[in-house]
Scaffold this active site. Sequence first.
Site, short mmCIF file in Angstrom:
data_model
loop_
_atom_site.label_atom_id
_atom_site.label_comp_id
_atom_site.label_asym_id
_atom_site.label_seq_id
_atom_site.Cartn_x
_atom_site.Cartn_y
_atom_site.Cartn_z
N THR A 134 0.83 -1.21 0.00
CA THR A 134 0.00 0.00 0.00
C THR A 134 0.86 1.25 0.00
O THR A 134 2.02 1.23 0.44
CB THR A 134 -0.91 0.01 1.24
OG1 THR A 134 -1.60 1.27 1.33
CG2 THR A 134 -0.11 -0.17 2.52
N TYR A 160 -1.87 -0.27 10.98
CA TYR A 160 -2.02 -0.94 9.68
C TYR A 160 -0.83 -0.67 8.79
O TYR A 160 -0.20 -1.59 8.25
CB TYR A 160 -3.30 -0.48 9.00
CG TYR A 160 -3.31 -0.76 7.51
CD1 TYR A 160 -3.20 -2.07 7.03
CD2 TYR A 160 -3.41 0.28 6.58
CE1 TYR A 160 -3.19 -2.33 5.66
CE2 TYR A 160 -3.41 0.02 5.22
CZ TYR A 160 -3.29 -1.28 4.76
OH TYR A 160 -3.27 -1.54 3.42
N LYS A 164 2.13 -3.28 7.34
CA LYS A 164 2.42 -3.49 5.92
C LYS A 164 3.88 -3.13 5.60
O LYS A 164 4.52 -3.81 4.78
CB LYS A 164 1.47 -2.67 5.05
CG LYS A 164 0.04 -3.16 5.06
CD LYS A 164 -0.10 -4.57 4.50
CE LYS A 164 0.11 -4.63 2.99
NZ LYS A 164 -0.13 -6.00 2.46
#
Length: 371
Positions: A134, A160, A164
Site C-alpha cells: 500500500t 495498519y 504493511k
Amino acid sequence: MKRLLVTGGAGFIGSNFVHYWIDNYPEDTVIVLDALTYAGNIENLNPVKDNPSFKFYQGDICDSVLVEALLKEHQIDTLVHFAAESHVDRSISGPDAFIQTNIIGTHSLLKAAKKIWLDEGVNKETHRFHHVSTDEVYGTLEPEDPAFCESTPYAPNSPYAASKAASDHLVRAYHHTYGLRVTTSNCSNNYGPYHFPEKLIPLVVTNILRDLPLPIYGDGKQIRDWLYVEDHARGIDLVIKKGRLGDCYNIGGVNEWANIDIVHFICELMNNLFIENPKFADKYPQAISAIAGKSQELITYVQDRVGHDRRYAINPKKSSSELGYMPLESFETGIRKTLRWYLKNDSWWGAVMDGSYRKWIEKQYSSSRQG
C-alpha cells in the site's frame, strides 16, 4: 502456462484480480487461499466458481503445513499475496490482528515458499512471490509535496501501515538473503465492485440507498489517489511479467481527490440516476433523499480519525516507463461502473451489511457524530 496461488483471493482486490486473471489467461490454473474472515466473502468468487481452472481452499496463511502442501500439490510457480487486514480504523482499535496477519502471516508464507521453491527445488528457477502492499507505508504528504515514488522513505503512521511496512521489508529480506524471486507493488486507494462497505466509496453508496448519514472525518479535505481495481489487477499482471526481481513498483490512478469532493460527486451522480431511472425508486424506496435529488443533505461530519494522514499520492512513472503501465479508467468512468454494480447487486452488499459488522460500524459513527 502459470499456476497461481492467490492469498486473500476472496477479498475485494484479491477477488477482482482472480476474475481478471481467469478472464485474460484461461489456460492458467488459479488456486485461492482465504481464511474468510469478516472481509473475505466466498460470494465474491461466484463468477469463477465453476471454472475448471479455479479451486478454492479455506485456510490461514499462518498455516505453513497447508501452504507448503498447496505449493507442492498444485506445482505453484507464482504466489500473489493479497491476504491482509487493511482497515485503518480497526488497526487503531485492535492492532493485534494486523500484526498477526500482515507480519506473521507474510513471514509464514515466505518461509513456506523458501522451503518448497528453494530448499526442495520445486520451480527453483521460475517461481515468483509477488507481494501486494500500500501507499500508506510512505506516511503522509503536504499539499505541495511531490507524490510518493519507490525511493520515498517509509514513514507509516498507523498500526495498519506499520504492519504493511514490516511485511514489505521481510519480502525484500528474503530476496537479498535467500534469493527468493520476489516483487512488490504499492498501490493507492482502490475502488470498484465487491468493495467491502466499511470503506468510503461503498459506504457512501450503500448509505444513500438506505437514507443513512454519510460520515465525513474532520473537514473531509483529506486527499487520496484513487485507482479502479481492474487497473490495479492489470498493473500487478505487468509486474509479474516484466518486473525486475527484488524491485518495488508503485501502481496509482493518477487521480487525486479530496474525500469531501468524492462524496459530493457520488451524491450528484446518485441524484441524477434516480431522476433518470424511476425504476430505482421502486427498487430502493428507502433512498428518500436520492429520490428527492438531495443526497448531499445526508452528509454528516464526525470527529477525525486519530493520526489521520492528510494526503497520499502515487507517482507511477517507474511502472509506466519500465512496464508500460497506465490506468485505463478515469475516476469519472470508474465510479460510474462502480455505482452501476452496487445498484445491481443489492443482495451482495445487503448481506454484507447485516449482522455484527453493521452493528460495529453504526457504533463507531454514532459515538463520534458532531451533528
